[in-house]
Motif scaffolding. Structure first.
Motif, mmCIF file in Angstrom:
data_model
loop_
_atom_site.group_PDB
_atom_site.id
_atom_site.type_symbol
_atom_site.label_atom_id
_atom_site.label_comp_id
_atom_site.label_asym_id
_atom_site.label_seq_id
_atom_site.Cartn_x
_atom_site.Cartn_y
_atom_site.Cartn_z
ATOM 1 N N GLY A 157 56.185 26.774 29.574
ATOM 2 C CA GLY A 157 56.212 27.985 30.657
ATOM 3 C C GLY A 157 57.782 28.501 30.715
ATOM 4 N N GLY A 158 58.566 28.294 29.795
ATOM 5 C CA GLY A 158 59.844 28.714 30.022
ATOM 6 C C GLY A 158 60.888 27.599 30.354
ATOM 7 N N GLU A 168 61.532 24.707 28.873
ATOM 8 C CA GLU A 168 62.265 24.349 27.666
ATOM 9 C C GLU A 168 63.397 24.964 27.460
ATOM 10 O OE1 GLU A 168 59.407 25.926 27.807
ATOM 11 O OE2 GLU A 168 59.110 27.667 26.277
ATOM 12 N N LEU A 169 63.369 26.418 27.810
ATOM 13 C CA LEU A 169 64.792 27.177 27.492
ATOM 14 C C LEU A 169 66.037 26.398 28.067
ATOM 15 C CD1 LEU A 169 63.414 30.645 28.371
ATOM 16 C CD2 LEU A 169 63.853 29.582 26.005
ATOM 17 N N HIS A 181 58.442 32.215 35.204
ATOM 18 C CA HIS A 181 59.035 33.057 33.997
ATOM 19 C C HIS A 181 57.761 33.990 33.643
ATOM 20 C CE1 HIS A 181 61.891 30.051 33.073
ATOM 21 N NE2 HIS A 181 62.773 31.030 32.541
ATOM 22 N N GLY A 182 58.131 35.277 33.738
ATOM 23 C CA GLY A 182 57.092 36.143 33.203
ATOM 24 C C GLY A 182 55.838 36.500 33.761
ATOM 25 N N GLY A 183 55.166 37.294 33.700
ATOM 26 C CA GLY A 183 54.073 37.900 34.372
ATOM 27 C C GLY A 183 52.815 38.106 33.604
ATOM 28 N N GLY A 200 51.051 39.890 27.875
ATOM 29 C CA GLY A 200 51.121 38.475 27.191
ATOM 30 C C GLY A 200 51.700 37.440 28.065
ATOM 31 N N GLY A 201 51.811 37.625 29.307
ATOM 32 C CA GLY A 201 52.483 36.729 30.277
ATOM 33 C C GLY A 201 51.256 35.952 30.604
ATOM 34 N N SER A 247 56.551 33.300 27.841
ATOM 35 C CA SER A 247 57.025 33.211 29.014
ATOM 36 C C SER A 247 58.487 33.023 28.864
ATOM 37 C CB SER A 247 56.842 31.588 29.550
ATOM 38 O OG SER A 247 56.949 30.541 28.302
ATOM 39 N N THR A 248 58.844 34.056 28.010
ATOM 40 C CA THR A 248 60.525 34.381 28.093
ATOM 41 C C THR A 248 60.981 35.186 29.063
ATOM 42 O OG1 THR A 248 60.408 33.469 25.648
ATOM 43 C CG2 THR A 248 62.537 34.911 26.380
ATOM 44 N N GLU A 249 62.019 35.240 29.670
ATOM 45 C CA GLU A 249 62.480 35.891 30.640
ATOM 46 C C GLU A 249 63.144 37.342 30.136
ATOM 47 O OE1 GLU A 249 62.602 36.147 34.328
ATOM 48 O OE2 GLU A 249 63.449 34.089 34.088
#
Ligand SMILES: [Zn+2]
Ligand SMILES: [Zn+2]
Lengths: 101, 339
Positions: free
Chosen positions: A13-14, A16-17, A99-101, B59-60, B231-233
């Motif tokens: 879900g992000g 990992e970044l 992260h993200g939507g 895509g989220g 899930s990348t910002e």
């Protein structure tokens, strides 16, 4: 038998970044007098694994709100959260919901 | 030591539900999750048999789960819906181009037609180009305003009956809070409605089937169903103000999970007194979109970009307006001189 506790740490879900963009880490936790818990694991991760911006992962002594933790595919909220005693071969997964939507 | 599922099915629980505190096994969770979305759809009268519904797909996690669960429910309960995916390409290299790949995966996995519309074809500007011109200060304003209009235009082009968006309960609570913090009474009143239908004719209603679904459950559902999402910002600086509101809510939620539902309930229950003047919604004189001003926000921003006055329409706009008037005056003068 190797010394220490072998666990698998996974990120999604992000999340990992913050860990070098690697989703799966096999780690060995050093033997300790007291049993390993998620609480002590988080400290260890902060010192040994976290690559950047620790405040996006850890807040106080716990994970930042909005990060889900699963132990062997079960919600850590069912298992005592920070006090869960880690066992050998456990898989602990951290998923960011932020992260993200 | 494993906890047993609250529904007494005999299986081990995998999740503690934030809304109810119940411990559920995987199958009982899937069932509860889908049943709740179904009852939101039915009690809110979101769809009619035969409707074509565009799922706004980024895509989220939210839109991926929404597309999946709508497909499941459409088949299980025979809604008779024709589902399509609608994506907006903002033109952000290294972000949207990657997430569009995820949407294409959704298209193939769920067997739904996909329409992609770009800012470039709609407005003549990619977000990359906009940021190159305006810097990273107000780019989220541009992106948000343009996305809203892009979805409307895409929906019109596709001829759909409504657009379903992936807004979840946490998003909604955040929006209520943001509108309170900004003192935006008109939006505060509108933002919690499950169907945003404007009084102006010709606009396509938006529905939020995940309005009462917690973010935690959406992410858990996606995880246990092995749904692939992006899930990348966003590569451009996120909106810091919204970020604070979000972090604040997450902190509260940790202490009291019901806070999300409570804030949504507050938003729904707020009544604006009759003597409070709300902006009248009409149509933009340039593009026909819904607007409370002569020109809609998108047209004002676009004019600013095209005239090299990117501050037009942002925040306290008197300075930018003066610059525009001056440009107009100079132009007039030039015309006079030409004679
Ligand atoms: Zn069960
Ligand atoms: Zn307009």
């Amino acid at each position: 038998m190797t010394d220490g506790l072998q666990v698998t740490l996974e990120f999604g879900g992000g999340a990992e970044l913050l860990f070098g963009n690697i989703k799966k880490h096999e780690v060995t936790l050093p033997v300790d007098d007291t049993p390993w818990t998620i609480r002590s694991l988080l400290t260890w991760m902060k010192d040994n694994l976290l690559k950047e911006r620790p405040e996006l992962f850890i807040q106080g002594d716990t994970v930042r709100p909005g990060i889900l933790v699963l132990v062997n595919d079960a919600d850590w909220e069912l298992l005592g959260e920070l006090d869960y005693k880690i066992e050998s071969k456990d898989t602990i997964l951290f998923i960011s919901t932020l992260h993200g939507g | 030591m494993p906890v047993l599922c609250s529904s007494k099915c005999g299986k081990n629980a995998i999740l503690k539900r934030p809304k109810t505190g119940d411990a559920l096994c995987k199958d009982c969770f899937f069932w509860a999750f889908e049943t709740e979305v179904h009852s939101t759809i039915i009690s809110g009268n979101l769809f009619k048999r035969g409707d074509t519904v565009a799922v706004a797909a980024s895509g989220g996690k939210d839109s991926t789960v929404l597309a999946y669960v709508l497909k499941v429910l459409n088949e299980r309960h025979d809604y008779g819906l024709n589902l399509v995916l609608l994506s907006i390409d903002e033109g952000i290299t290294g972000y949207r181009d990657d997430s569009l790949e995820t949407v294409k995966q959704n298209r193939d996995d769920y067997q739904m037609p996909l329409k992609i519309l770009s800012y470039e074809e709609l407005f003549g500007w990619t977000m990359d180009a906009i940021v190159a011109q305006i810097g990273r200060k107000n780019n989220c304003t541009f992106c948000g305003v343009f996305r809203r209009q892009a979805l409307d235009k895409g929906a019109t082009q596709l001829g759909v009956n409504c657009v379903a968006t992936g807004h979840n309960a946490d998003d909604l609570a955040e929006t209520v809070l943001m509108n309170i913090l900004r003192g935006d009474i008109a939006r505060l009143q509108r933002c919690t409605s499950i169907i945003t239908e404007s009084e102006t004719e010709g606009t396509i209603p938006r529905v939020k089937p995940l309005k009462y679904t917690y973010e935690k459950e959406i992410v858990m559902y996606a995880y246990f169903k092995r749904l692939v999402y992006f899930s990348t910002e966003c590569v451009f600086a996120p909106n810091a103000y919204r970020g604070h509101a979000r972090a604040f809510l997450k902190d509260l939620e940790k202490i009291r999970p019901s806070v999300i539902m409570d804030i949504i309930h507050s938003g729904e229950s707020l009544q604006v007194k009759d003597n409070v003047k709300l902006p009248v919604r009409t149509q933009c004189s340039r593009c026909g979109s819904v607007s409370s001003q002569e020109l809609c926000k998108a047209c004002v921003l676009l004019e600013g970009l095209n005239r090299g006055l990117p501050k037009l329409g942002i925040g306290k706009s008197s300075l930018a307006n003066r610059a525009r008037d001056q440009q107009d005056a100079e132009k007039k003068e030039k015309v006079i001189c030409d004679f």
